[in-house]
Design an enzyme around this catalytic site. Structure first.
Site, PDB file in Angstrom:
ATOM      1  N   TYR A   1       3.121  -0.487  11.025  1.00 49.10           N
ATOM      2  CA  TYR A   1       3.794  -0.335   9.689  1.00 49.10           C
ATOM      3  C   TYR A   1       5.109   0.265   9.745  1.00 49.10           C
ATOM      4  O   TYR A   1       5.314   1.478   9.966  1.00 49.10           O
ATOM      5  CB  TYR A   1       2.689   0.755   8.752  1.00 49.10           C
ATOM      6  CG  TYR A   1       2.975   1.250   7.277  1.00 49.10           C
ATOM      7  CD1 TYR A   1       3.945   0.517   6.686  1.00 49.10           C
ATOM      8  CD2 TYR A   1       2.479   2.258   6.929  1.00 49.10           C
ATOM      9  CE1 TYR A   1       4.500   0.806   5.408  1.00 49.10           C
ATOM     10  CE2 TYR A   1       2.640   2.741   5.585  1.00 49.10           C
ATOM     11  CZ  TYR A   1       3.776   1.988   5.113  1.00 49.10           C
ATOM     12  OH  TYR A   1       4.055   2.138   3.530  1.00 49.10           O
TER      13      TYR A   1
ATOM     14  N   LYS B   1       3.498  -4.658   9.176  1.00 45.57           N
ATOM     15  CA  LYS B   1       3.609  -4.539   7.659  1.00 45.57           C
ATOM     16  C   LYS B   1       5.012  -4.117   7.400  1.00 45.57           C
ATOM     17  O   LYS B   1       5.475  -2.829   7.782  1.00 45.57           O
ATOM     18  CB  LYS B   1       2.649  -3.653   6.845  1.00 45.57           C
ATOM     19  CG  LYS B   1       3.209  -3.337   5.517  1.00 45.57           C
ATOM     20  CD  LYS B   1       2.453  -2.009   4.911  1.00 45.57           C
ATOM     21  CE  LYS B   1       3.042  -1.736   3.576  1.00 45.57           C
ATOM     22  NZ  LYS B   1       2.479  -0.333   2.956  1.00 45.57           N
TER      23      LYS B   1
END
Length: 306
Positions: free
Chosen positions: A139, A169
């Site tokens: 992330y 992400k």
């Protein structure tokens, strides 16, 4: 590995007025997200105030989301397991695999700050080993943790070293870097779009197929509509929806962003998520009145999730 298509929601953590986690509301929450076109959830992340939750709360939330979505077809539960303590992160990853989550993810630790690619790869490697059968997503949200590192360099470093590394992400402003990562080895890794305000340019330039968003909690109909309009070749409609998504984001920016302002919007939609955890400062009732007025000014309640 399977690549994600469509939008995954980053849900808020519902809380009672005394600050305890409200697990009871999660089934209704899950149904609302699925009803509005979301394909899954990425829980315990930044929108979910994950770093302010105890380990037990994070585990119980993961279990609650799994139970609430068991009968929702093709609905993915991805668990954010990042922690300042890598051993805790590894334990959370193992728990996610044990309960049958679809995948796991982790942002870089906010303390100590990660300053080199090798530091980040080692962190990812140790966490991913906790759930070797699940896809792992890094992330990338450097505004939260100061890890302003090249994601292209990260892909090169993890390639062949972390077997279950699935992708990133990507919650950062560089569409150039996003597209460069997407093109790495002809699209080997899954690049999940992470900025609701730039979905359309990433579709146009980067060929985005999947994403994880925060404003999808209440504006999912608009954001999934961008993907639909693009797929149908209706560029004008896609532009209109992207601009409207920006209007909504402009409003929440007046109220301390998605984690604070966005969470309060859910109350206006009939799903009261309760207060924020310190150090976030929960919106006051007076601020809620102003928030509602600004949303009404852009006709939000005729466009929002139902």
């Amino acid at each position: 590995m399977e690549k994600i298509t469509g939008l995954i929601d980053a849900p808020f953590t519902p809380m009672h007025e005394n600050g305890d986690v409200n697990f009871d509301i999660i089934p209704a929450y899950a149904q609302m997200l699925a009803r509005n076109g979301l394909k899954g959830v990425f829980i315990n992340g930044s929108s979910g105030e994950g770093y302010m939750l105890t380990t037990d709360e994070r585990c119980r939330l993961a279990e609650a989301w799994m139970a609430a979505t068991r009968d929702i077809k093709d609905f993915k539960v991805i668990v954010h397991v990042g922690s300042c303590c890598v051993r805790e992160a590894c334990q959370l990853a193992a728990h996610a695999q044990q309960i049958g989550a679809w995948g796991i993810g982790a942002m870089a630790s906010p303390f100590p700050k990660v300053n080199r690619i090798e530091e980040l790869v080692k962190y990812i490697e140790e966490i991913a080993c906790g759930a070797p059968n699940l896809p792992f997503y890094y992330y990338h949200i450097p505004v939260f943790n100061g890890a302003f590192l090249s994601m292209y360099d990260l892909l090169q470093a993890v390639d062949g070293r972390v077997p279950n590394f699935a992708g990133i992400k990507y919650t950062f402003e560089s569409i150039y870097e996003y597209n460069r990562c997407r093109r790495y080895k002809n699209g080997k890794f899954d690049m999940l779009h992470g900025q609701d305000e730039t979905i359309l340019p990433c579709l146009a330039m980067g060929g985005a197929q999947g994403g994880i968003g925060g404003t999808t909690n209440y504006n999912g109909r608009c954001l999934t509509g961008i993907l639909k309009a693009w797929a149908e070749g209706d560029i004008q409609k896609a532009r209109e929806l992207q601009n409207y998504a920006q209007d909504v984001i402009d409003v929440i920016c007046h109220f301390r962003g998605n984690i604070v302002g966005g969470k309060r919007i859910m109350k206006l939609l009939g799903l009261d998520m309760g207060p924020n955890r310190t150090p976030f400062q929960t919106m006051t009732d007076e601020e809620e009145v102003r928030l509602k007025a600004e949303l009404e000014a852009i006709d939000f309640f005729n466009h929002c999730n139902k």
